[in-house]
Design an enzyme around this catalytic site. Structure first.
Site, PDB file in Angstrom:
ATOM      1  N   TRP A   1      -9.592   8.077  -7.460  1.00 55.21           N
ATOM      2  CA  TRP A   1     -10.804   8.397  -8.218  1.00 55.21           C
ATOM      3  C   TRP A   1     -10.728   7.853  -9.635  1.00 55.21           C
ATOM      4  O   TRP A   1     -11.692   7.296 -10.154  1.00 55.21           O
ATOM      5  CB  TRP A   1     -11.067   9.916  -8.221  1.00 55.21           C
ATOM      6  CG  TRP A   1     -11.900  10.262  -7.040  1.00 55.21           C
ATOM      7  CD1 TRP A   1     -11.463  10.690  -5.815  1.00 55.21           C
ATOM      8  CD2 TRP A   1     -13.322  10.121  -6.923  1.00 55.21           C
ATOM      9  NE1 TRP A   1     -12.517  10.825  -4.950  1.00 55.21           N
ATOM     10  CE2 TRP A   1     -13.675  10.491  -5.607  1.00 55.21           C
ATOM     11  CE3 TRP A   1     -14.332   9.716  -7.792  1.00 55.21           C
ATOM     12  CZ2 TRP A   1     -15.002  10.456  -5.153  1.00 55.21           C
ATOM     13  CZ3 TRP A   1     -15.641   9.685  -7.345  1.00 55.21           C
ATOM     14  CH2 TRP A   1     -15.973  10.054  -6.038  1.00 55.21           C
TER      15      TRP A   1
ATOM     16  N   GLU B   1       0.844  -1.212   0.000  1.00 54.59           N
ATOM     17  CA  GLU B   1       0.000   0.000   0.000  1.00 54.59           C
ATOM     18  C   GLU B   1       0.874   1.255   0.000  1.00 54.59           C
ATOM     19  O   GLU B   1       0.556   2.242  -0.662  1.00 54.59           O
ATOM     20  CB  GLU B   1      -0.938   0.010   1.217  1.00 54.59           C
ATOM     21  CG  GLU B   1      -1.987  -1.084   1.198  1.00 54.59           C
ATOM     22  CD  GLU B   1      -2.784  -1.145  -0.100  1.00 54.59           C
ATOM     23  OE1 GLU B   1      -3.230  -0.094  -0.580  1.00 54.59           O
ATOM     24  OE2 GLU B   1      -2.930  -2.249  -0.638  1.00 54.59           O
TER      25      GLU B   1
HETATM   26  C1  LIG Z   1     -11.412   7.422  -4.293  1.00 54.11           C
HETATM   27  C2  LIG Z   1     -10.189   7.336  -3.404  1.00 54.11           C
HETATM   28  C3  LIG Z   1      -9.611   8.510  -2.928  1.00 54.11           C
HETATM   29  C4  LIG Z   1      -8.470   8.448  -2.114  1.00 54.11           C
HETATM   30  N1  LIG Z   1      -7.896   9.621  -1.655  1.00 54.11           N
HETATM   31  C5  LIG Z   1      -6.780   9.578  -0.899  1.00 54.11           C
HETATM   32  C6  LIG Z   1      -6.168  10.765  -0.442  1.00 54.11           C
HETATM   33  O1  LIG Z   1      -6.575  11.882  -0.752  1.00 54.11           O
HETATM   34  N2  LIG Z   1      -5.076  10.649   0.377  1.00 54.11           N
HETATM   35  C7  LIG Z   1      -4.570   9.431   0.726  1.00 54.11           C
HETATM   36  O2  LIG Z   1      -3.576   9.389   1.463  1.00 54.11           O
HETATM   37  N3  LIG Z   1      -5.102   8.303   0.270  1.00 54.11           N
HETATM   38  C8  LIG Z   1      -6.200   8.323  -0.515  1.00 54.11           C
HETATM   39  N4  LIG Z   1      -6.765   7.154  -0.944  1.00 54.11           N
HETATM   40  C9  LIG Z   1      -6.095   5.878  -0.652  1.00 54.11           C
HETATM   41  C10 LIG Z   1      -6.529   5.176   0.650  1.00 54.11           C
HETATM   42  O3  LIG Z   1      -7.926   5.096   0.718  1.00 54.11           O
HETATM   43  C11 LIG Z   1      -6.007   5.863   1.908  1.00 54.11           C
HETATM   44  O4  LIG Z   1      -4.629   6.096   1.780  1.00 54.11           O
HETATM   45  C12 LIG Z   1      -6.222   4.985   3.144  1.00 54.11           C
HETATM   46  O5  LIG Z   1      -7.585   4.737   3.327  1.00 54.11           O
HETATM   47  C13 LIG Z   1      -5.664   5.692   4.354  1.00 54.11           C
HETATM   48  O6  LIG Z   1      -5.875   4.932   5.494  1.00 54.11           O
HETATM   49  P1  LIG Z   1      -4.659   4.334   6.326  1.00 54.11           P
HETATM   50  O7  LIG Z   1      -3.681   5.395   6.627  1.00 54.11           O
HETATM   51  O8  LIG Z   1      -5.239   3.601   7.480  1.00 54.11           O
HETATM   52  O9  LIG Z   1      -4.018   3.350   5.275  1.00 54.11           O
HETATM   53  P2  LIG Z   1      -3.183   2.007   5.443  1.00 54.11           P
HETATM   54  O10 LIG Z   1      -4.030   0.921   4.897  1.00 54.11           O
HETATM   55  O11 LIG Z   1      -2.628   1.848   6.784  1.00 54.11           O
HETATM   56  O12 LIG Z   1      -1.997   2.225   4.387  1.00 54.11           O
HETATM   57  C14 LIG Z   1      -0.781   2.901   4.744  1.00 54.11           C
HETATM   58  C15 LIG Z   1      -0.564   4.099   3.863  1.00 54.11           C
HETATM   59  O13 LIG Z   1      -0.397   3.696   2.509  1.00 54.11           O
HETATM   60  C16 LIG Z   1      -0.936   4.679   1.648  1.00 54.11           C
HETATM   61  N5  LIG Z   1      -2.023   4.071   0.885  1.00 54.11           N
HETATM   62  C17 LIG Z   1      -2.834   3.071   1.266  1.00 54.11           C
HETATM   63  N6  LIG Z   1      -3.677   2.738   0.268  1.00 54.11           N
HETATM   64  C18 LIG Z   1      -3.394   3.554  -0.753  1.00 54.11           C
HETATM   65  C19 LIG Z   1      -3.921   3.701  -2.065  1.00 54.11           C
HETATM   66  N7  LIG Z   1      -4.904   2.925  -2.541  1.00 54.11           N
HETATM   67  N8  LIG Z   1      -3.408   4.662  -2.850  1.00 54.11           N
HETATM   68  C20 LIG Z   1      -2.399   5.455  -2.418  1.00 54.11           C
HETATM   69  N9  LIG Z   1      -1.866   5.359  -1.189  1.00 54.11           N
HETATM   70  C21 LIG Z   1      -2.344   4.416  -0.368  1.00 54.11           C
HETATM   71  C22 LIG Z   1      -1.482   5.798   2.531  1.00 54.11           C
HETATM   72  O14 LIG Z   1      -0.501   6.800   2.637  1.00 54.11           O
HETATM   73  C23 LIG Z   1      -1.706   5.083   3.850  1.00 54.11           C
HETATM   74  O15 LIG Z   1      -1.663   5.939   4.966  1.00 54.11           O
HETATM   75  C24 LIG Z   1      -7.909   7.190  -1.778  1.00 54.11           C
HETATM   76  C25 LIG Z   1      -8.507   6.024  -2.269  1.00 54.11           C
HETATM   77  C26 LIG Z   1      -9.633   6.090  -3.072  1.00 54.11           C
HETATM   78  C27 LIG Z   1     -10.252   4.823  -3.576  1.00 54.11           C
END
Ligand SMILES: Cc1cc2nc3c(=O)[nH]c(=O)nc-3n(C[C@H](O)[C@H](O)[C@H](O)COP(=O)(O)OP(=O)(O)OC[C@H]3O[C@@H](n4cnc5c(N)ncnc54)[C@H](O)[C@@H]3O)c2cc1C
Length: 473
Positions: A385, A277
């Site tokens: 998106w 991720e």
């Molecule tokens: C429509 C949409 C919009 C999103 N907008 C954002 C946004 O503006 N900012 C954002 O940080 N993430 C975004 N994400 C990705 C993801 O949803 C979030 O990073 C995640 O939910 C953050 O929660 P966490 O820190 O617990 O993630 P964890 O699951 O703990 O993952 C660790 C880190 O990995 C990165 N990460 C995880 N999944 C993704 C992913 N699919 N794409 C890119 N990076 C990822 C993030 O920095 C996250 O903090 C988006 C996803 C979708 C589908």
């Protein structure tokens, strides 16, 4: 002694800060942070995010003060005024060099070029570093030097190129002298008070590091199994910190590496998936740097820009308010509206619902997310998106349309998450909660705004037609 000025931006920390580390080598350091309230508005930043930034700048100022470094907080309306403001600050301190970490988004990099120009003109050296991603944009490329546009080969290359020193975080510099008084950001910027969200979102690098350590200690091993269930705290929730740089991706990778037997990909499926991720985050930043059109409202797949995306304001507002009548979609939107954060599974479900079941322009959803998210990051938000709308690089195929009822049954099987966010449904039994309209409805809760099966057929027909036209053209 030489005088160096460090400009902090979305890197609000003292550890693993390459610009600060570089500036502190044999020089006296002063720091600056530039508030740009009009620019924040133009970029559609959320109040949750701005408030977290302001509180984190306060924490940063305290940390810098312990190192003997004074932080000046200046204001420039927008990026256009940034060169003048930074120059003024550098000249008033008699600085002979300016240090900062680069940012990939287009307005930010234009601002930085303009700042570098005025500095050089004034005889002030500029040194830049990379820290927004752990591998700098442009460094993970195909053998012919072109950027990857598909995640799996990008990840393979990223892992092959990764060296342990890429993820060894830099220490904070040694204290340079007496402690100045810390400075503070204003309590209010425009209508926004910096206490917004303070119970939910702890500010600063110490809070970020505490969160990282607790995730590594208690949840990372089960990450793969629990990360898709919004009712569980299965993910790290570090995204707000990564977005404003109170923690660096290297610090996260370093911690995962240490927990995984000093390998990034090792025995633990939970850790391997989490690392993946973090590499998705790198991927989207690299993509944004390679394709600046993404920051200008264009789809990665240009041909999808000519699909007849809708703009129905009433439908958009129902989606925004979490009143679509589809319980999991509404639960996700209400989580976003009340906390500034949404679980990843729900981001995919709500984004798909807007772009596929409602067939509204995905850019409207992207902008709304940005205006609400505490972790709004242009690269990840645009990437997410465009993935959901099937317009992006390595996106979900257009015919794959998440059904929000099936998604709810799978990822919120007890209905607990829906109940926690949609009080109108709190008393429904689990067997009724995902399709209340089939069981007499629930007081105060709307009927579904679309028939899921009709919406699916309509969207597939539009895409097929659009693809035929693109092939003809
Ligand atoms: C429509 C949409 C919009 C999103 N907008 C954002 C946004 O503006 N900012 C954002 O940080 N993430 C975004 N994400 C990705 C993801 O949803 C979030 O990073 C995640 O939910 C953050 O929660 P966490 O820190 O617990 O993630 P964890 O699951 O703990 O993952 C660790 C880190 O990995 C990165 N990460 C995880 N999944 C993704 C992913 N699919 N794409 C890119 N990076 C990822 C993030 O920095 C996250 O903090 C988006 C996803 C979708 C589908």
């Amino acid at each position: 002694m030489r005088r160096h000025l460090v400009w902090f931006r979305n890197d609000l920390r003292t550890t693993d800060h390459p610009a600060l580390h570089g500036a502190a080598q044999g020089a006296h350091v002063t720091a600056v942070y530039l508030l740009t309230p009009v620019q924040w508005q133009q970029h559609g930043l959320s109040d949750f995010k701005i408030a977290l930034i302001l509180r984190s700048v306060d924490r940063l100022s305290e940390q810098l003060s312990q190192l003997g470094i004074s932080l000046q907080i200046c204001t420039a309306k927008d990026f256009v005024q940034a060169p003048e403001a930074i120059l003024k600050c550098a000249q008033s301190l008699g600085a002979d060099a300016l240090f900062f970490n680069e940012e990939v988004a287009i307005n930010e990099s234009r601002r930085d070029q303009a700042v570098a120009q005025v500095m050089q003109h004034a005889g002030i050296r500029v040194e830049t570093f990379s820290s927004q991603t752990s591998m700098p944009p442009g460094s993970v490329v195909k053998p012919d030097g072109s950027p990857y546009s598909v995640f799996t080969p990008f990840k393979k290359r990223w892992l092959a190129d990764y060296r342990p020193d890429h993820i060894d975080p830099l220490p904070a510099p040694k204290p340079q002298g007496p402690q100045p008084s810390p400075s503070a950001t204003p309590q209010r910027v425009g209508d926004m008070d910096k206490s917004i969200g303070e119970q939910l979102w702890k500010a600063g690098q110490t809070a970020a590091m505490t969160l990282l350590k607790s995730f590594i200690k208690t949840r990372i091993q089960s990450y793969q199994a629990s990360r898709d269930f919004p009712a569980q705290r299965g993910t790290s929730v570090l995204s707000p910190h990564l977005a404003i740089g109170t923690i660096s991706p290297r610090q996260c990778l370093h911690a995962a590496h240490a927990a995984n037997g000093r390998r990034l990909v090792g025995a633990s499926e939970g850790i391997n998936t989490w690392v993946s991720e973090l590499i998705w985050r790198e991927f989207y930043s690299h993509i944004l740097a390679a394709y600046p059109k993404l920051a200008m409202g264009h789809a990665f797949k240009t041909e999808t820009d000519s699909l007849p995306w809708g703009t129905d304001q009433e439908a958009l507002e129902r989606w925004q308010r979490g009143e679509t009548g589809l319980p999991l979609v509404d639960a996700g939107m209400r989580q976003l509206n009340t906390t500034g954060w949404m679980h990843n599974r729900l981001r995919m479900v709500t984004a798909t619902f807007l772009a596929k079941q409602l067939f509204l322009d995905w850019r409207l959803g992207e902008a709304y997310f940005m205006r609400q998210l505490v972790d709004g990051e242009l690269a990840a938000n645009n990437g997410g998106w465009q993935w959901s709308a099937s317009t992006g690089t390595d996106a979900v195929p257009y015919f794959r349309i998440f059904n929000p009822v099936r998604q709810a049954e799978r990822f919120d099987p007890s209905g607990d998450f829906v109940r926690s966010m949609v009080p109108e449904l709190a008393d429904l039994p689990t067997r009724h909660i995902f399709e209340p309209w089939r069981h007499g409805g629930a007081a105060g809760y709307p009927s579904p705004m679309v028939d899921l099966s009709e919406a699916r057929q309509k969207t597939l027909a539009i895409w097929k037609q659009g693809r035929l036209l693109a092939e003809d053209g």
